[in-house]
Design a protein around this motif. Structure first.
Motif, short mmCIF file in Angstrom:
data_model
loop_
_atom_site.label_atom_id
_atom_site.label_comp_id
_atom_site.label_asym_id
_atom_site.label_seq_id
_atom_site.Cartn_x
_atom_site.Cartn_y
_atom_site.Cartn_z
N CYS A 16 0.80 -1.23 0.00
CA CYS A 16 0.00 0.00 0.00
C CYS A 16 0.83 1.29 0.00
O CYS A 16 0.53 2.20 -0.78
N GLY A 97 -6.26 5.25 5.31
CA GLY A 97 -6.24 3.79 5.41
C GLY A 97 -4.94 3.27 6.01
O GLY A 97 -4.93 2.33 6.81
N VAL A 100 -4.97 3.86 9.80
CA VAL A 100 -5.80 2.84 10.44
C VAL A 100 -5.09 1.49 10.41
O VAL A 100 -5.09 0.75 11.40
N ALA A 101 -4.44 1.19 9.29
CA ALA A 101 -3.71 -0.08 9.17
C ALA A 101 -2.58 -0.16 10.19
O ALA A 101 -2.38 -1.18 10.85
N ALA A 120 -9.09 -1.20 7.59
CA ALA A 120 -8.06 -0.49 6.83
C ALA A 120 -7.92 -1.11 5.44
O ALA A 120 -7.78 -0.40 4.44
N MET A 123 -10.63 0.16 3.27
CA MET A 123 -10.36 1.56 2.89
C MET A 123 -9.32 1.62 1.77
O MET A 123 -9.46 2.38 0.81
N LEU A 124 -8.26 0.81 1.90
CA LEU A 124 -7.18 0.81 0.92
C LEU A 124 -7.63 0.18 -0.41
O LEU A 124 -7.24 0.64 -1.48
#
Length: 187
Positions: A16, A97, A100-101, A120, A123-124
């Motif tokens: 990511c 994201g 959060v991850a 997360a 979201m990603l």
């Protein structure tokens, strides 16, 4: 007993940020499309169109000028407008994201927070789709967007990087969503 970070989470946390870097570069790059071999221009003259800027370059001398006038209403085109809205939105969602991850993948606690990591991941995954849509639409319209007469059109590096970044974010997001599997097992 301390558990190691699951492989899927590590994969997500590697892919990511790489995706974010590529998508960011693609978003700000002034080359989503290159136009060359235009009539009334030297053979080495290239026009680069991005989603924010238009540049020209003489390849023999590397004289490059950005901020060119948009005489063909290129920036008014729907695929360009959509990209101007969706690419920055995707970047913002990717950053969120990743925060959060990071909280879910436990850097400072014994156990990963699987639910948080899974959220997360979603979201990603969504941020990857948000940048894939304008890249795909732009590619689909690449040959119909306004260009100088007689020019040869090719995809620019900004478009290619946006695609790659989107794909890495989608794969990384999917890897992180596998964390939901643990939530189900814990119940």
């Amino acid at each position: 007993p301390s558990m190691r970070t699951p492989t899927a989470m590590i994969v997500g946390m590697v892919l990511c940020p790489c995706g974010l870097l590529l998508t960011f570069t693609g978003t700000v790059a002034p080359s989503w499309r290159q136009v060359s071999h235009m009539s009334n221009h030297p053979i080495d003259f290239v026009l680069e169109q991005g989603i924010w800027d238009i540049c020209t370059e003489r390849q023999s001398t590397h004289d490059r000028l950005c901020g060119q006038a948009d005489e063909l209403a290129y920036f008014e085109q729907v695929p360009v407008r959509v990209a101007q809205g969706m690419m920055p939105t995707s970047l913002a969602l990717t950053l969120l994201g990743l925060v959060v991850a990071a909280l879910g993948v436990r850097c400072w606690q014994k156990e990963p927070r699987h639910l948080l990591a899974g959220v997360a991941g979603l979201m990603l995954l969504l941020s990857g789709l948000l940048s894939l849509v304008p890249a795909a639409w732009y590619t689909h319209e690449l040959w119909t967007l306004p260009a100088p007469a007689g020019g040869t059109l090719v995809a620019g590096y900004g478009l290619v990087l946006s695609y790659l970044g989107s794909c890495l974010e989608i794969l990384g997001g999917l890897a992180l969503t596998l964390s939901f599997h643990h939530c189900c097992k814990e119940r």
